[in-house]
Design a protein around this motif. Structure first.
Motif, PDB file in Angstrom:
ATOM      1  N   GLU A 199      47.073  41.020  47.092  1.00  0.00           N
ATOM      2  CA  GLU A 199      46.982  40.494  45.724  1.00  0.00           C
ATOM      3  C   GLU A 199      48.067  39.444  45.475  1.00  0.00           C
ATOM      4  OE1 GLU A 199      45.867  44.207  42.931  1.00  0.00           O
ATOM      5  OE2 GLU A 199      47.693  44.478  44.131  1.00  0.00           O
ATOM      6  N   ILE A 200      47.750  38.519  44.583  1.00  0.00           N
ATOM      7  CA  ILE A 200      48.753  37.590  44.060  1.00  0.00           C
ATOM      8  C   ILE A 200      48.621  37.587  42.539  1.00  0.00           C
ATOM      9  CG2 ILE A 200      49.613  35.224  43.999  1.00  0.00           C
ATOM     10  CD1 ILE A 200      48.392  34.784  46.740  1.00  0.00           C
ATOM     11  N   PHE A 201      49.660  38.032  41.853  1.00  0.00           N
ATOM     12  CA  PHE A 201      49.632  38.112  40.390  1.00  0.00           C
ATOM     13  C   PHE A 201      50.278  36.872  39.771  1.00  0.00           C
ATOM     14  CE2 PHE A 201      49.395  42.504  41.744  1.00  0.00           C
ATOM     15  CZ  PHE A 201      48.478  43.053  40.864  1.00  0.00           C
ATOM     16  N   TYR A 202      49.800  36.511  38.576  1.00  0.00           N
ATOM     17  CA  TYR A 202      50.434  35.440  37.810  1.00  0.00           C
ATOM     18  C   TYR A 202      51.191  36.083  36.657  1.00  0.00           C
ATOM     19  CZ  TYR A 202      51.136  30.758  35.983  1.00  0.00           C
ATOM     20  OH  TYR A 202      51.711  29.578  35.563  1.00  0.00           O
ATOM     21  N   PRO A 203      52.422  35.649  36.383  1.00  0.00           N
ATOM     22  CA  PRO A 203      53.248  36.319  35.377  1.00  0.00           C
ATOM     23  C   PRO A 203      52.715  36.240  33.939  1.00  0.00           C
ATOM     24  CG  PRO A 203      54.298  34.289  36.135  1.00  0.00           C
ATOM     25  CD  PRO A 203      53.152  34.561  37.050  1.00  0.00           C
ATOM     26  N   GLU A 204      51.953  35.202  33.630  1.00  0.00           N
ATOM     27  CA  GLU A 204      51.395  35.062  32.282  1.00  0.00           C
ATOM     28  C   GLU A 204      49.982  35.621  32.226  1.00  0.00           C
ATOM     29  OE1 GLU A 204      51.841  31.063  30.714  1.00  0.00           O
ATOM     30  OE2 GLU A 204      53.487  30.709  32.117  1.00  0.00           O
ATOM     31  N   LYS A 205      49.493  35.898  30.990  1.00  0.00           N
ATOM     32  CA  LYS A 205      48.174  36.492  30.813  1.00  0.00           C
ATOM     33  C   LYS A 205      47.287  35.644  29.897  1.00  0.00           C
ATOM     34  CE  LYS A 205      49.410  41.390  31.375  1.00  0.00           C
ATOM     35  NZ  LYS A 205      49.312  42.746  30.749  1.00  0.00           N
ATOM     36  N   LYS A 206      45.994  36.010  29.907  1.00  0.00           N
ATOM     37  CA  LYS A 206      44.996  35.494  28.966  1.00  0.00           C
ATOM     38  C   LYS A 206      44.778  33.995  29.083  1.00  0.00           C
ATOM     39  CE  LYS A 206      45.579  39.286  25.716  1.00  0.00           C
ATOM     40  NZ  LYS A 206      45.859  39.724  24.329  1.00  0.00           N
ATOM     41  N   PHE A 207      44.029  33.603  30.101  1.00  0.00           N
ATOM     42  CA  PHE A 207      43.608  32.217  30.302  1.00  0.00           C
ATOM     43  C   PHE A 207      42.084  32.148  30.259  1.00  0.00           C
ATOM     44  CE2 PHE A 207      47.775  32.501  32.242  1.00  0.00           C
ATOM     45  CZ  PHE A 207      48.386  31.327  31.832  1.00  0.00           C
TER      46      PHE A 207
ATOM     47  N   LYS B 153      30.551  46.293  51.107  1.00  0.00           N
ATOM     48  CA  LYS B 153      31.823  46.374  51.824  1.00  0.00           C
ATOM     49  C   LYS B 153      32.236  45.040  52.426  1.00  0.00           C
ATOM     50  CE  LYS B 153      31.262  51.276  52.995  1.00  0.00           C
ATOM     51  NZ  LYS B 153      31.293  52.283  54.087  1.00  0.00           N
ATOM     52  N   SER B 154      31.607  43.980  51.978  1.00  0.00           N
ATOM     53  CA  SER B 154      31.794  42.654  52.572  1.00  0.00           C
ATOM     54  C   SER B 154      33.224  42.131  52.469  1.00  0.00           C
ATOM     55  CB  SER B 154      30.857  41.663  51.884  1.00  0.00           C
ATOM     56  OG  SER B 154      31.109  40.337  52.285  1.00  0.00           O
ATOM     57  N   ILE B 155      33.580  41.285  53.423  1.00  0.00           N
ATOM     58  CA  ILE B 155      34.786  40.453  53.309  1.00  0.00           C
ATOM     59  C   ILE B 155      34.646  39.640  52.029  1.00  0.00           C
ATOM     60  CG2 ILE B 155      36.016  38.484  54.314  1.00  0.00           C
ATOM     61  CD1 ILE B 155      35.007  39.495  57.060  1.00  0.00           C
ATOM     62  N   GLU B 156      35.691  39.559  51.219  1.00  0.00           N
ATOM     63  CA  GLU B 156      35.586  38.820  49.961  1.00  0.00           C
ATOM     64  C   GLU B 156      36.949  38.441  49.414  1.00  0.00           C
ATOM     65  OE1 GLU B 156      36.440  39.987  46.696  1.00  0.00           O
ATOM     66  OE2 GLU B 156      36.285  42.168  46.762  1.00  0.00           O
ATOM     67  N   LEU B 157      36.940  37.453  48.548  1.00  0.00           N
ATOM     68  CA  LEU B 157      38.128  37.083  47.776  1.00  0.00           C
ATOM     69  C   LEU B 157      37.663  36.754  46.374  1.00  0.00           C
ATOM     70  CD1 LEU B 157      41.196  34.966  48.647  1.00  0.00           C
ATOM     71  CD2 LEU B 157      39.801  34.280  46.685  1.00  0.00           C
ATOM     72  N   ASN B 158      38.364  37.275  45.382  1.00  0.00           N
ATOM     73  CA  ASN B 158      37.982  36.987  43.998  1.00  0.00           C
ATOM     74  C   ASN B 158      39.173  36.567  43.151  1.00  0.00           C
ATOM     75  OD1 ASN B 158      38.863  39.713  42.612  1.00  0.00           O
ATOM     76  ND2 ASN B 158      37.699  40.300  44.419  1.00  0.00           N
ATOM     77  N   THR B 159      38.870  35.728  42.177  1.00  0.00           N
ATOM     78  CA  THR B 159      39.869  35.249  41.217  1.00  0.00           C
ATOM     79  C   THR B 159      39.558  35.929  39.894  1.00  0.00           C
ATOM     80  OG1 THR B 159      38.470  33.346  40.678  1.00  0.00           O
ATOM     81  CG2 THR B 159      40.092  33.059  42.422  1.00  0.00           C
ATOM     82  N   VAL B 160      40.447  36.797  39.427  1.00  0.00           N
ATOM     83  CA  VAL B 160      40.109  37.761  38.381  1.00  0.00           C
ATOM     84  C   VAL B 160      40.863  37.534  37.077  1.00  0.00           C
ATOM     85  CG1 VAL B 160      39.989  40.217  37.843  1.00  0.00           C
ATOM     86  CG2 VAL B 160      39.754  39.460  40.196  1.00  0.00           C
TER      87      VAL B 160
ATOM     88  N   ASP C 236      42.631  43.074  29.877  1.00  0.00           N
ATOM     89  CA  ASP C 236      43.897  42.937  29.155  1.00  0.00           C
ATOM     90  C   ASP C 236      44.540  41.568  29.373  1.00  0.00           C
ATOM     91  OD1 ASP C 236      44.722  43.131  31.760  1.00  0.00           O
ATOM     92  OD2 ASP C 236      46.150  44.767  31.438  1.00  0.00           O
ATOM     93  N   GLY C 237      43.807  40.665  30.054  1.00  0.00           N
ATOM     94  CA  GLY C 237      44.325  39.324  30.281  1.00  0.00           C
ATOM     95  C   GLY C 237      45.059  39.131  31.593  1.00  0.00           C
ATOM     96  N   LEU C 238      45.272  40.214  32.354  1.00  0.00           N
ATOM     97  CA  LEU C 238      45.959  40.121  33.638  1.00  0.00           C
ATOM     98  C   LEU C 238      45.187  39.190  34.576  1.00  0.00           C
ATOM     99  CD1 LEU C 238      48.239  41.190  35.532  1.00  0.00           C
ATOM    100  CD2 LEU C 238      46.621  42.976  36.232  1.00  0.00           C
ATOM    101  N   THR C 239      45.912  38.267  35.194  1.00  0.00           N
ATOM    102  CA  THR C 239      45.298  37.280  36.082  1.00  0.00           C
ATOM    103  C   THR C 239      45.776  37.518  37.505  1.00  0.00           C
ATOM    104  OG1 THR C 239      45.336  35.684  34.264  1.00  0.00           O
ATOM    105  CG2 THR C 239      44.968  34.821  36.466  1.00  0.00           C
ATOM    106  N   VAL C 240      44.817  37.630  38.445  1.00  0.00           N
ATOM    107  CA  VAL C 240      45.192  37.973  39.818  1.00  0.00           C
ATOM    108  C   VAL C 240      44.166  37.439  40.816  1.00  0.00           C
ATOM    109  CG1 VAL C 240      44.031  40.213  39.667  1.00  0.00           C
ATOM    110  CG2 VAL C 240      45.825  39.894  41.356  1.00  0.00           C
ATOM    111  N   MET C 241      44.657  37.122  42.000  1.00  0.00           N
ATOM    112  CA  MET C 241      43.813  36.770  43.140  1.00  0.00           C
ATOM    113  C   MET C 241      43.888  37.947  44.107  1.00  0.00           C
ATOM    114  SD  MET C 241      44.385  33.463  45.614  1.00  0.00           S
ATOM    115  CE  MET C 241      43.120  32.827  46.703  1.00  0.00           C
ATOM    116  N   GLN C 242      42.723  38.465  44.548  1.00  0.00           N
ATOM    117  CA  GLN C 242      42.726  39.635  45.424  1.00  0.00           C
ATOM    118  C   GLN C 242      41.649  39.484  46.494  1.00  0.00           C
ATOM    119  OE1 GLN C 242      42.054  42.535  42.232  1.00  0.00           O
ATOM    120  NE2 GLN C 242      39.938  42.782  42.922  1.00  0.00           N
ATOM    121  N   TRP C 243      41.808  40.191  47.627  1.00  0.00           N
ATOM    122  CA  TRP C 243      40.880  39.965  48.739  1.00  0.00           C
ATOM    123  C   TRP C 243      40.748  41.184  49.646  1.00  0.00           C
ATOM    124  CZ3 TRP C 243      45.505  37.324  47.987  1.00  0.00           C
ATOM    125  CH2 TRP C 243      46.566  37.688  48.838  1.00  0.00           C
ATOM    126  N   ARG C 244      39.633  41.163  50.406  1.00  0.00           N
ATOM    127  CA  ARG C 244      39.366  42.136  51.472  1.00  0.00           C
ATOM    128  C   ARG C 244      39.157  41.334  52.744  1.00  0.00           C
ATOM    129  NH1 ARG C 244      35.028  44.447  49.563  1.00  0.00           N
ATOM    130  NH2 ARG C 244      36.126  46.201  48.596  1.00  0.00           N
TER     131      ARG C 244
END
Length: 219
Positions: free
Chosen positions: A146-154, A114-121, A125-133
């Motif tokens: 969350e912060i989404f990027y409009p393009e996919k697959k990097f 349940k830790s505080i965290e931030l991940n770059t995902v 399906d190629g969806l790219t997002v930054m998300q956090w607790r």
């Protein structure tokens, strides 16, 4: 004589104990990382190995998700204090799995589920997002967390920390990186766990990925 023998035996035991702990710690180490383990007790155990010839990490992991108020995934990490820039190339391997399976970089306060965290995902399906607790045990929020990027697959994912500010960048190999976004994590401690992760988004499945050209630069 008995007293001398006692102290000699105690000293030998301490040396033996420290030696065993050192061997165990080294056994858990993977490449440049100090340890790998499953976070949150997923149904199927994950694993991590490092190929010294190709400088490639191979990750296996299960887990229901990295979301809500608790996580399940395989984590390969080290403790880092202060600022850093972590960059690597990521790719799922094997058969196509759940579109929401996840790989990327993560920073956590601890190995608690349940830790505080931030991940770059990067999702399946190629969806790219930054998300956090932001708080321990807090539900991750959609779309507030969350912060989404409009393009996919990097292939390339980068996580940078400057003070309390965390920045995510992505790109294709050999091209300039693009900024997905930045978020200030007020409650993230100065010394935290930083590393690679994989989550299958399906408790019954073990996903696999390879990660290469891994660099963690510390100013």
């Amino acid at each position: 004589m008995k007293c001398k023998f006692y102290f000699a035996s105690t000293a030998c035991f301490i040396v033996f104990f420290l030696s065993v702990n050192r061997v165990i710690a080294q056994a858990d180490a993977v490449g440049i990382f100090d340890k790998h383990e499953d976070i949150g007790h997923p149904k199927n155990a994950g694993a991590a190995t490092y190929d010294k010839v190709t400088h490639t990490y191979f990750l296996k992991g299960s887990g229901y998700n990295i979301w809500f108020n608790r996580d399940e995934f395989q984590y390969v990490y080290k403790k880092i204090k202060g600022d850093f820039t972590a960059t690597a190339n990521f790719e799922f391997t094997g058969a196509k799995g759940n579109d929401h399976r996840k790989i990327g970089w993560m920073i956590r306060e601890s190995n608690d589920e349940k830790s505080i965290e931030l991940n770059t995902v990067e999702h399946g399906d190629g969806l790219t997002v930054m998300q956090w607790r932001s708080l321990t045990g807090q539900n991750m929020k959609d779309p507030e967390g969350e912060i989404f990027y409009p393009e996919k697959k990097f292939e390339v994912i980068q996580l940078q920390r400057i003070g309390k500010r965390l920045i995510m960048r992505i790109g294709h190999v050999g091209e300039p990186l693009k900024t997905v976004g930045a978020h200030i994590m007020k409650n993230m401690p100065d010394e935290a766990l930083v590393g690679l992760f994989i989550c299958s988004h399906d408790p019954e499945v073990i996903e696999e990925a390879r990660v290469w050209d891994v660099h963690i630069d510390i100013p």
